[in-house]
Design an enzyme around this catalytic site. Structure first.
Site, short mmCIF file in Angstrom:
data_model
loop_
_atom_site.label_atom_id
_atom_site.label_comp_id
_atom_site.label_asym_id
_atom_site.label_seq_id
_atom_site.Cartn_x
_atom_site.Cartn_y
_atom_site.Cartn_z
N CYS A 2 -31.76 -20.78 12.43
CA CYS A 2 -31.00 -21.30 13.56
C CYS A 2 -31.35 -20.58 14.85
CB CYS A 2 -29.51 -21.16 13.29
SG CYS A 2 -29.03 -21.93 11.75
N GLY A 31 -21.74 -26.74 6.63
CA GLY A 31 -21.12 -25.42 6.71
C GLY A 31 -20.59 -25.13 8.11
N THR A 32 -21.30 -25.59 9.10
CA THR A 32 -20.88 -25.36 10.49
C THR A 32 -19.52 -26.01 10.74
OG1 THR A 32 -23.17 -25.28 11.21
CG2 THR A 32 -21.53 -25.76 12.90
N SER A 38 -21.69 -24.86 1.92
CA SER A 38 -22.63 -25.88 2.41
C SER A 38 -23.51 -26.35 1.26
CB SER A 38 -23.49 -25.29 3.53
OG SER A 38 -24.46 -26.21 3.93
N GLY A 39 -23.78 -27.66 1.21
CA GLY A 39 -24.53 -28.23 0.08
C GLY A 39 -26.00 -27.83 0.05
N HIS A 40 -26.64 -27.77 1.22
CA HIS A 40 -28.10 -27.65 1.19
C HIS A 40 -28.62 -26.25 0.94
CE1 HIS A 40 -29.11 -26.16 5.42
NE2 HIS A 40 -27.83 -26.43 5.56
N THR A 72 -14.89 -41.74 6.64
CA THR A 72 -15.23 -42.27 5.32
C THR A 72 -16.08 -41.25 4.57
OG1 THR A 72 -15.13 -44.51 6.17
CG2 THR A 72 -16.36 -44.19 4.12
N ASN A 96 -26.71 -13.90 6.22
CA ASN A 96 -27.86 -14.78 6.02
C ASN A 96 -29.19 -14.14 6.39
OD1 ASN A 96 -26.17 -15.34 8.43
ND2 ASN A 96 -28.05 -16.32 9.15
N GLN A 134 -23.80 -18.59 2.32
CA GLN A 134 -24.92 -17.92 1.64
C GLN A 134 -24.50 -17.26 0.34
OE1 GLN A 134 -28.04 -18.15 2.32
NE2 GLN A 134 -28.04 -18.92 4.42
N1 PLP Z 1 -23.06 -19.97 7.73
C1 PLP Z 1 -24.13 -19.32 7.25
C2 PLP Z 1 -23.96 -17.91 6.77
C3 PLP Z 1 -25.37 -19.94 7.20
O1 PLP Z 1 -26.43 -19.27 6.72
C4 PLP Z 1 -25.49 -21.27 7.67
C5 PLP Z 1 -26.80 -21.94 7.68
O2 PLP Z 1 -27.84 -21.31 7.78
C6 PLP Z 1 -24.33 -21.92 8.14
C7 PLP Z 1 -23.15 -21.24 8.16
C8 PLP Z 1 -24.38 -23.32 8.61
O3 PLP Z 1 -24.44 -24.23 7.54
P1 PLP Z 1 -24.92 -25.73 7.80
O4 PLP Z 1 -26.41 -25.69 7.98
O5 PLP Z 1 -24.53 -26.47 6.55
O6 PLP Z 1 -24.19 -26.22 8.99
#
Ligand code: PLP
Length: 377
Positions: free
Chosen positions: A323, A69-70, A199-201, A238, A149, A179
């Site tokens: 984070c 996601g970042t 984001s996948g996780h 890749t 989040n 989120q």
């Molecule tokens: N954006 C939001 C709102 C998130 O909550 C997060 C992760 O907590 C991210 C971005 C970042 O995603 P990733 O952990 O896949 O880099």
């Protein structure tokens, strides 16, 4: 273990691990290779892309895989600013975005961009009117998340998109939906959002894979990673085939009985909220309506101690975004809470696998924590 930190990351279902293992072992080909195991993988990646795009309601060719996601957030910001580089250097975002948006904005400010940070109200919400007030001729990018989040507040992406259209603004709209995806309605095409990060996780997939929706107003998106030309030349590297397979499998699993899963999470959240508020001395933080995130404060009881104490008992919650790791949360600061309320903010985040019994265990542990401590003065 009782796991209530699903906004930080989610457990990986066995079916997802199996799908990934199969790709890692039996189908290890490089999608760019011309012989059958490569060609098959290319086809498979397109199939997985279609699954995730289907869940987002967009054509598959508008969805690009990234590493997280970042990365999606960083790419979206850069792509928007590049497209509008001759129009202006003003960015509108909120004071409560994830650091994956705020940190790039900080760097951009050092490079001469001007950033307006919209402050949420005490309810944690941001409105399209705030965007309207901040919008300028030279606004190049509006970046507003879909679900916060830390508070679970749902921000009005559709209204902001409509506003930009109404004003005829060339500013591109990015929405961090990390989120929000598979938790609240998410319709970039229908709403007219230009860029949307996933984001996948956060949805039962593996870490290390994300996606970026790039809409039709973003012409020739500037590649974040120029290189061998994967992802139609827009994001080289890749393809992380096993990760992508896992992401798609997770999405498929979440979509099965989707409404029931959302209702289950929303029901648990309401049950938990009611139980906690009934304890007395616990207050809600923000008016978050996302079904999976509940923020409350045990007023006067520092959240770092709560998280450590519960963690030692095998109960996982968060003192805000994972984070931030112990630093005062910028989201809590932006809400303007008094010192004791701010100190006690915890985030409880649900998955479809949590149960009412889990909630009972959590509430009992929070009560016991409070009974065993002195509040701050
Ligand atoms: N954006 C939001 C709102 C998130 O909550 C997060 C992760 O907590 C991210 C971005 C970042 O995603 P990733 O952990 O896949 O880099």
């Amino acid at each position: 273990m009782v796991y209530f930190d699903n906004a930080a990351t989610t457990p990986l279902p066995k079916a997802v691990a199996d799908a990934m293992y199969e790709v890692l072992t039996a189908h290890f080909g490089n999608p760019s290779s011309q012989y059958p195991i490569g060609v098959e993988m290319k086809k498979a990646v397109e199939g997985w892309r279609a699954v995730i795009a289907g869940a987002l309601g967009c054509p598959a060719e508008r969805l690009y895989f990234t590493s997280c996601g970042t990365e999606s957030d960083n790419w979206a910001i850069q792509a928007a600013l590049w497209q509008n580089r001759h129009r202006g250097r003003h960015i509108i975002t909120t004071a409560v975005e994830h650091s994956a948006v705020l940190e790039p904005c900080k760097l951009l400010a050092q490079q001469g961009y001007e950033v307006t940070y919209l402050k949420p109200g005490q309810d944690g919400n941001v409105t399209a009117e705030q965007v309207a007030d901040a919008l300028r001729e030279d606004t190049a990018l509006v970046s507003v998340m879909l679900v916060n989040n830390e508070t679970g507040c749902v921000f009005p992406a559709a209204d902001i998109a409509a506003l930009l259209r109404k004003k005829g603004s060339p500013a591109l709209l990015h929405c961090d939906a990390v989120q929000g995806f598979l938790k609240v309605p998410c319709d970039p095409e229908g709403w007219g959002v230009d860029l949307m990060s996933l984001s996948g996780h956060k949805v039962g997939g593996p870490k290390g894979v994300g996606a970026l929706y790039i809409g039709p107003r973003v012409r020739n998106p500037r590649p974040l990673l120029p290189g061998g030309g994967q992802e139609r030349g827009a994001r080289s590297g890749t393809e992380a085939t096993a990760q992508i397979a896992g992401f798609a499998k997770a999405v498929e699993l979440r979509l099965a009985d989707y409404d029931a899963k959302l209702a289950h999470m929303a029901g648990l959240k309401a049950y938990c909220r009611e139980k906690l508020l009934a304890m007395g001395g616990v207050v809600p933080v923000g008016e978050g309506t996302a079904p999976h995130i509940l923020a409350v404060s045990l007023v006067g009881y520092p959240s770092a101690n709560i998280v450590t104490d519960l963690g030692a008992q095998g109960i996982c919650i968060s003192a805000g975004s994972a984070c931030h790791q112990g630093k005062a949360s910028h989201v809590v600061s932006a809400l303007g809470l008094d010192k004791k309320t701010a100190a006690g903010v915890i985030r409880i985040s649900f998955s479809p696998d949590n149960t009412r019994e889990d909630v009972d265990v959590l509430c009992q542990a929070l009560l016991a924590h409070r009974d065993s401590r002195f509040p701050m003065l």
